[in-house]
Design a protein around this motif. Structure first.
Motif, PDB file in Angstrom:
ATOM      1  N   VAL A 199     -39.861  -6.545 140.539  1.00  0.00           N
ATOM      2  CA  VAL A 199     -41.010  -5.858 139.775  1.00  0.00           C
ATOM      3  C   VAL A 199     -41.929  -5.556 140.908  1.00  0.00           C
ATOM      4  O   VAL A 199     -42.482  -4.332 140.916  1.00  0.00           O
ATOM      5  CB  VAL A 199     -41.810  -6.872 138.672  1.00  0.00           C
ATOM      6  CG1 VAL A 199     -43.061  -5.957 138.380  1.00  0.00           C
ATOM      7  CG2 VAL A 199     -40.795  -7.394 137.528  1.00  0.00           C
ATOM      8  N   LEU A 236     -25.081  -2.650 140.365  1.00  0.00           N
ATOM      9  CA  LEU A 236     -26.370  -2.256 139.836  1.00  0.00           C
ATOM     10  C   LEU A 236     -27.293  -3.433 139.719  1.00  0.00           C
ATOM     11  O   LEU A 236     -26.685  -4.381 139.078  1.00  0.00           O
ATOM     12  CB  LEU A 236     -26.117  -1.477 138.702  1.00  0.00           C
ATOM     13  CG  LEU A 236     -25.428   0.052 138.825  1.00  0.00           C
ATOM     14  CD1 LEU A 236     -25.433   0.612 137.368  1.00  0.00           C
ATOM     15  CD2 LEU A 236     -26.112   0.747 139.697  1.00  0.00           C
ATOM     16  N   TRP A 242     -40.992  -4.524 143.717  1.00  0.00           N
ATOM     17  CA  TRP A 242     -40.378  -3.190 144.347  1.00  0.00           C
ATOM     18  C   TRP A 242     -40.611  -1.910 143.529  1.00  0.00           C
ATOM     19  O   TRP A 242     -40.978  -0.922 144.026  1.00  0.00           O
ATOM     20  CB  TRP A 242     -38.741  -3.407 144.404  1.00  0.00           C
ATOM     21  CG  TRP A 242     -38.207  -2.007 145.165  1.00  0.00           C
ATOM     22  CD1 TRP A 242     -38.049  -1.898 146.353  1.00  0.00           C
ATOM     23  CD2 TRP A 242     -37.831  -1.024 144.377  1.00  0.00           C
ATOM     24  NE1 TRP A 242     -37.552  -0.824 146.539  1.00  0.00           N
ATOM     25  CE2 TRP A 242     -37.401  -0.073 145.253  1.00  0.00           C
ATOM     26  CE3 TRP A 242     -37.756  -0.578 142.881  1.00  0.00           C
ATOM     27  CZ2 TRP A 242     -36.865   1.205 144.875  1.00  0.00           C
ATOM     28  CZ3 TRP A 242     -37.301   0.634 142.416  1.00  0.00           C
ATOM     29  CH2 TRP A 242     -36.928   1.391 143.524  1.00  0.00           C
ATOM     30  N   THR A 243     -40.551  -2.071 141.981  1.00  0.00           N
ATOM     31  CA  THR A 243     -41.009  -0.867 141.281  1.00  0.00           C
ATOM     32  C   THR A 243     -42.464  -0.338 141.619  1.00  0.00           C
ATOM     33  O   THR A 243     -42.707   0.687 141.093  1.00  0.00           O
ATOM     34  CB  THR A 243     -40.866  -1.278 139.960  1.00  0.00           C
ATOM     35  OG1 THR A 243     -41.924  -2.082 139.534  1.00  0.00           O
ATOM     36  CG2 THR A 243     -39.630  -1.791 139.476  1.00  0.00           C
ATOM     37  N   PHE A 244     -43.570  -1.110 142.157  1.00  0.00           N
ATOM     38  CA  PHE A 244     -44.571  -0.683 142.249  1.00  0.00           C
ATOM     39  C   PHE A 244     -44.773  -0.133 143.983  1.00  0.00           C
ATOM     40  O   PHE A 244     -45.905   0.104 144.487  1.00  0.00           O
ATOM     41  CB  PHE A 244     -45.812  -1.564 142.092  1.00  0.00           C
ATOM     42  CG  PHE A 244     -45.856  -1.760 140.576  1.00  0.00           C
ATOM     43  CD1 PHE A 244     -46.509  -0.468 139.800  1.00  0.00           C
ATOM     44  CD2 PHE A 244     -45.223  -2.827 139.779  1.00  0.00           C
ATOM     45  CE1 PHE A 244     -46.595  -0.215 138.321  1.00  0.00           C
ATOM     46  CE2 PHE A 244     -45.631  -2.668 138.399  1.00  0.00           C
ATOM     47  CZ  PHE A 244     -46.459  -1.537 137.646  1.00  0.00           C
ATOM     48  N   GLY A 245     -43.694  -0.625 144.595  1.00  0.00           N
ATOM     49  CA  GLY A 245     -43.740  -0.224 146.034  1.00  0.00           C
ATOM     50  C   GLY A 245     -44.457  -1.309 146.871  1.00  0.00           C
ATOM     51  O   GLY A 245     -44.917  -0.976 148.005  1.00  0.00           O
ATOM     52  N   TRP A 280     -36.290  -1.985 130.578  1.00  0.00           N
ATOM     53  CA  TRP A 280     -35.136  -2.183 131.561  1.00  0.00           C
ATOM     54  C   TRP A 280     -35.452  -1.252 132.842  1.00  0.00           C
ATOM     55  O   TRP A 280     -35.576  -0.011 132.612  1.00  0.00           O
ATOM     56  CB  TRP A 280     -33.923  -2.070 130.997  1.00  0.00           C
ATOM     57  CG  TRP A 280     -33.514  -3.047 130.082  1.00  0.00           C
ATOM     58  CD1 TRP A 280     -33.869  -3.015 128.743  1.00  0.00           C
ATOM     59  CD2 TRP A 280     -33.011  -4.240 130.368  1.00  0.00           C
ATOM     60  NE1 TRP A 280     -33.294  -4.223 128.064  1.00  0.00           N
ATOM     61  CE2 TRP A 280     -32.705  -4.813 129.020  1.00  0.00           C
ATOM     62  CE3 TRP A 280     -32.281  -4.948 131.227  1.00  0.00           C
ATOM     63  CZ2 TRP A 280     -32.155  -6.035 128.853  1.00  0.00           C
ATOM     64  CZ3 TRP A 280     -31.678  -5.955 131.154  1.00  0.00           C
ATOM     65  CH2 TRP A 280     -31.433  -6.713 129.928  1.00  0.00           C
ATOM     66  N   LEU A 281     -35.692  -1.820 133.903  1.00  0.00           N
ATOM     67  CA  LEU A 281     -35.980  -0.857 135.190  1.00  0.00           C
ATOM     68  C   LEU A 281     -34.879  -1.070 136.167  1.00  0.00           C
ATOM     69  O   LEU A 281     -34.461  -2.291 136.360  1.00  0.00           O
ATOM     70  CB  LEU A 281     -37.238  -1.499 135.689  1.00  0.00           C
ATOM     71  CG  LEU A 281     -38.650  -1.568 134.719  1.00  0.00           C
ATOM     72  CD1 LEU A 281     -39.655  -2.025 135.465  1.00  0.00           C
ATOM     73  CD2 LEU A 281     -38.856   0.056 134.598  1.00  0.00           C
ATOM     74  N   ARG A 282     -34.372  -0.138 136.600  1.00  0.00           N
ATOM     75  CA  ARG A 282     -33.488  -0.036 137.650  1.00  0.00           C
ATOM     76  C   ARG A 282     -34.164  -0.411 139.053  1.00  0.00           C
ATOM     77  O   ARG A 282     -35.053   0.026 139.331  1.00  0.00           O
ATOM     78  CB  ARG A 282     -32.759   1.186 137.835  1.00  0.00           C
ATOM     79  CG  ARG A 282     -31.910   1.724 136.707  1.00  0.00           C
ATOM     80  CD  ARG A 282     -31.084   2.742 136.780  1.00  0.00           C
ATOM     81  NE  ARG A 282     -32.012   4.034 137.477  1.00  0.00           N
ATOM     82  CZ  ARG A 282     -32.643   4.855 136.855  1.00  0.00           C
ATOM     83  NH1 ARG A 282     -32.476   4.967 135.416  1.00  0.00           N
ATOM     84  NH2 ARG A 282     -33.147   5.803 137.118  1.00  0.00           N
ATOM     85  N   VAL A 283     -33.417  -1.282 139.819  1.00  0.00           N
ATOM     86  CA  VAL A 283     -34.095  -1.781 141.176  1.00  0.00           C
ATOM     87  C   VAL A 283     -33.109  -1.617 141.943  1.00  0.00           C
ATOM     88  O   VAL A 283     -31.742  -1.985 141.805  1.00  0.00           O
ATOM     89  CB  VAL A 283     -34.660  -3.246 140.683  1.00  0.00           C
ATOM     90  CG1 VAL A 283     -36.072  -3.052 140.083  1.00  0.00           C
ATOM     91  CG2 VAL A 283     -33.966  -4.228 140.218  1.00  0.00           C
ATOM     92  N   PRO A 284     -33.259  -1.584 143.090  1.00  0.00           N
ATOM     93  CA  PRO A 284     -32.092  -1.953 144.209  1.00  0.00           C
ATOM     94  C   PRO A 284     -31.654  -3.384 144.171  1.00  0.00           C
ATOM     95  O   PRO A 284     -32.173  -4.204 144.107  1.00  0.00           O
ATOM     96  CB  PRO A 284     -32.920  -1.374 145.833  1.00  0.00           C
ATOM     97  CG  PRO A 284     -34.258  -1.796 145.419  1.00  0.00           C
ATOM     98  CD  PRO A 284     -34.513  -1.860 143.896  1.00  0.00           C
ATOM     99  N   PRO A 285     -30.165  -3.240 144.543  1.00  0.00           N
ATOM    100  CA  PRO A 285     -29.518  -4.734 144.285  1.00  0.00           C
ATOM    101  C   PRO A 285     -29.777  -5.509 145.406  1.00  0.00           C
ATOM    102  O   PRO A 285     -29.505  -6.971 145.300  1.00  0.00           O
ATOM    103  CB  PRO A 285     -28.083  -4.307 144.562  1.00  0.00           C
ATOM    104  CG  PRO A 285     -27.942  -2.922 144.843  1.00  0.00           C
ATOM    105  CD  PRO A 285     -29.205  -2.286 144.721  1.00  0.00           C
ATOM    106  N   GLN A 342     -24.064   3.732 136.715  1.00  0.00           N
ATOM    107  CA  GLN A 342     -25.379   3.838 136.071  1.00  0.00           C
ATOM    108  C   GLN A 342     -25.622   5.048 134.904  1.00  0.00           C
ATOM    109  O   GLN A 342     -26.138   4.623 134.037  1.00  0.00           O
ATOM    110  CB  GLN A 342     -26.248   4.313 137.457  1.00  0.00           C
ATOM    111  CG  GLN A 342     -27.802   4.249 137.155  1.00  0.00           C
ATOM    112  CD  GLN A 342     -28.327   5.551 136.971  1.00  0.00           C
ATOM    113  OE1 GLN A 342     -28.288   6.423 137.955  1.00  0.00           O
ATOM    114  NE2 GLN A 342     -29.165   5.736 135.750  1.00  0.00           N
ATOM    115  N   VAL A 386     -22.689   5.014 141.052  1.00  0.00           N
ATOM    116  CA  VAL A 386     -23.638   6.094 140.447  1.00  0.00           C
ATOM    117  C   VAL A 386     -23.002   6.350 139.037  1.00  0.00           C
ATOM    118  O   VAL A 386     -23.792   6.550 138.096  1.00  0.00           O
ATOM    119  CB  VAL A 386     -23.281   7.493 141.197  1.00  0.00           C
ATOM    120  CG1 VAL A 386     -24.063   8.296 140.752  1.00  0.00           C
ATOM    121  CG2 VAL A 386     -23.827   7.206 142.696  1.00  0.00           C
TER     122      VAL A 386
END
Lengths: 113, 468
Positions: B451, B417, B453-456, B437-442, B379, B376
């Motif tokens: 990518v 991260l 995941w960023t749109f679910g 730059w997009l944060r995504v789960p590791p 980040q 945390v």
């Protein structure tokens, strides 16, 4: 029919739109009436659709970054200051805003453009 | 009251006519008007244009370096004309002692007058001492004789003091020439003498000689955001910034009228609360001062030059570049925020300041961030530095790349991260594509999955037929 993307907005074709969602009213952007799909918090830029009776934008459930779109009749265009116009064929779509991971909350948050 | 004004580039009105009138009524030549866009710019302009710092610096450095010449001459004479001598001759010793005592006494006297901050004086002494030590060391190594070492120390100290003086003068000359060129006007390269005392004495006399029935000066226009009681504090802030820039005490920035000014209590801005029916009854010099006072938040009056800070200018005094160069790297916004997020460690700040280049300073910070155990906090640190800047400084390689972007992991393998770098499908006006730059789960394995995941949606579902 396949999905369409303009920057941080993804349009995913769907068969139906839930009855619980509400239409989004026409708004003003750069002095023109339009339907605002998403507005950048930092830049003030926006993804917009023309204010046309044949186009209905629905807001998603509260607290989500997902909405719906219905385009009837002719093809329309999704516009944004930094992207080429994106042609959208008639149909129903789920509108998904891009999100980011937050290690603290361990859940997705809306991305700021 | 008729008033000729000009509009500055920032849209503020400039009381040029009242400046000219004020100088004319004090029997001074009309000045060149320099308009500052902010309090910081005002402080810098005064530091550059006013003849306040250099004479003191030059004289102090000269006094500190004064013993150099007789010491060098004495030792040269000793070694040159009388090589067998083992001690300084009486005349030489007396001369050296006399000059040394005189230089110390004169320096102390002048410093007391200037109220030179300890930091500036320390810099002069440190420069002199380092030059003397280098000279002594060089002479000792080359010649091996203590007399040569003494002579080397004297010459070294003198040369460093000379270099300090030249540096200070060069900065001022460059600034003055640049301002003169920008304004298309002649600016005295040696600096302009403050003339506040001249103007204030006229204003004070004019105010004291007013009959009791004389009208009060008009209040400052209501739309001006700067309340009267705040103005001395603004002046003090500008002076503090000027002192930081030049190392010398300033006393020339005061409101022309009212609280904090020298124009007399009788003519204070408290009294100015009442509107005047006919200001033409006032002496011309006061009329000009009132008109100027109503339009500026600060003014510095110099011989042939006036520096104005129009009302409504930004007053925040932020850290400005140091005299003669850029300010400390750790004070710059690009580093200040990251260092604050890292806890403002004094050691890290000094290391960042001492780094040879920004690239090395960035690398230093990136290494600290990568070593952070808490994801945390890590980040937050990456965000403070800027993800792209951090990734470049940390020299991280992507763990996966495909047509959608590049996936990066930051930090220890057990709690990393993850970031995915993507580009806009539409090029910008300059032909390049904006990078995000997009944060995504590791747990995502590929850039495409990231990518998606960023749109679910799942990696399989994410397949846009068209992108813009």
């Amino acid at each position: 029919m396949r999905s369409l993307r303009q920057g941080d907005v993804l349009l995913l074709p769907v068969d139906s739109i839930p009855s619980s969602v509400m239409p989004v009213p026409t708004a003003q952007h750069r002095g023109r009436p339009c339907l605002v799909v998403a507005r950048g918090e930092r830049t003030g830029h926006a993804h917009t659709l023309p204010a046309d009776p044949a186009i209905t934008l629905f807001s998603g459930e509260e607290g989500t970054s997902i909405g719906f779109l219905e385009v009837r009749g002719d093809e329309t265009c999704l516009r944004h200051e930094e992207h080429r116009p994106l042609p959208i064929a008639a149909g129903r779509y789920r509108v998904i805003m891009q999100r980011q991971h937050d290690p603290a909350l361990a859940r997705g948050l809306a991305v700021a453009d | 009251m008729p008033e000729t004004v000009a509009r500055s580039h920032s849209g503020l009105f400039l009381p040029l006519a009242s400046v000219e009138a004020l100088y004319r009524h004090c029997h001074l030549r009309p000045p060149v008007v320099v308009t500052a866009g902010s309090a910081v710019q005002f402080a810098r302009s005064v530091a550059a244009l006013a003849r306040v710092g250099e004479p003191g610096l030059v004289l102090t450095a000269t006094l500190i370096a004064l013993p150099c010449l007789p010491i060098a001459l004495a030792t040269f004479d000793l070694t040159g004309s009388n090589p067998d001598a083992t001690a300084l001759r009486g005349l030489d010793i007396g001369l050296v002692v006399y000059v040394a005592v005189m230089s110390v006494a004169l320096t102390a006297w002048y410093l007391a007058r200037l109220a030179m901050p300890r930091r500036s004086f320390s810099a002069l002494i440190a420069g002199y001492a380092s030059g003397a030590a280098s000279g002594a060391l060089a002479a000792a190594v080359l010649g091996g004789d203590w007399r040569n070492a003494v002579m080397g120390a004297a010459i070294g100290g003198g040369l460093v003091s000379l270099a300090q003086v030249v540096t200070a003068l060069t900065w001022s000359l460059r600034q003055r020439r640049a301002i003169g060129q920008r304004l298309g006007a002649r600016i005295a390269l040696l600096g302009s003498r403050p003339i506040h005392d001249v103007v204030r004495s006229r204003l004070d006399l004019a105010a004291r000689n007013l009959p009791e029935s004389a009208p009060a000066p008009p209040s400052r226009p209501a739309h001006r955001s700067q309340p009267p009681e705040e103005r001395p504090r603004v002046a003090a802030r500008i002076e503090a910034e000027g002192r930081r820039l030049t190392g010398y005490r300033w006393s020339g920035i005061r409101p022309l009228l009212g609280s904090g000014s020298n124009a007399g209590d009788r003519y204070s801005l408290d009294r100015a609360a009442r509107q005047v029916a006919d200001p033409d009854d006032l002496p011309a010099v006061l009329r000009a001062a009132i008109a100027l006072d109503a339009s500026v938040d600060a003014v510095t009056l110099l011989e042939d030059v006036t520096i104005l800070l129009p009302s409504g200018s930004p007053l925040e005094v932020v850290a400005a570049p140091r005299r003669g160069g850029t300010r400390l790297r750790s004070e710059r916004a690009a580093y200040r925020d990251v260092l604050a997020a890292l806890g403002n460690s004094l050691l890290l700040r000094r290391l960042v300041d001492l780094a040879w280049s920004d690239r090395i300073a960035d690398r230093l910070l990136a290494r600290h961030i990568v070593r952070s155990e808490d994801s945390v906090l890590r980040q937050a640190l990456v965000q403070a530095m800027g993800t792209g800047r951090f990734i470049a400084a940390a020299r991280l390689a992507p763990v996966h790349t495909d047509e959608t972007g590049a996936l990066y992991l930051v930090g220890p393998a057990r709690d990393p991260l993850a970031y995915v770098r993507v580009e806009d499908a539409t090029p910008g006006a300059d032909g390049t594509r904006a990078e995000h730059w997009l944060r995504v789960p590791p747990h995502v394995a590929t850039a495409r999955e990231a990518v998606a995941w960023t749109f679910g949606v799942s990696e399989q579902t994410y397949s846009p037929s068209m992108e813009s």
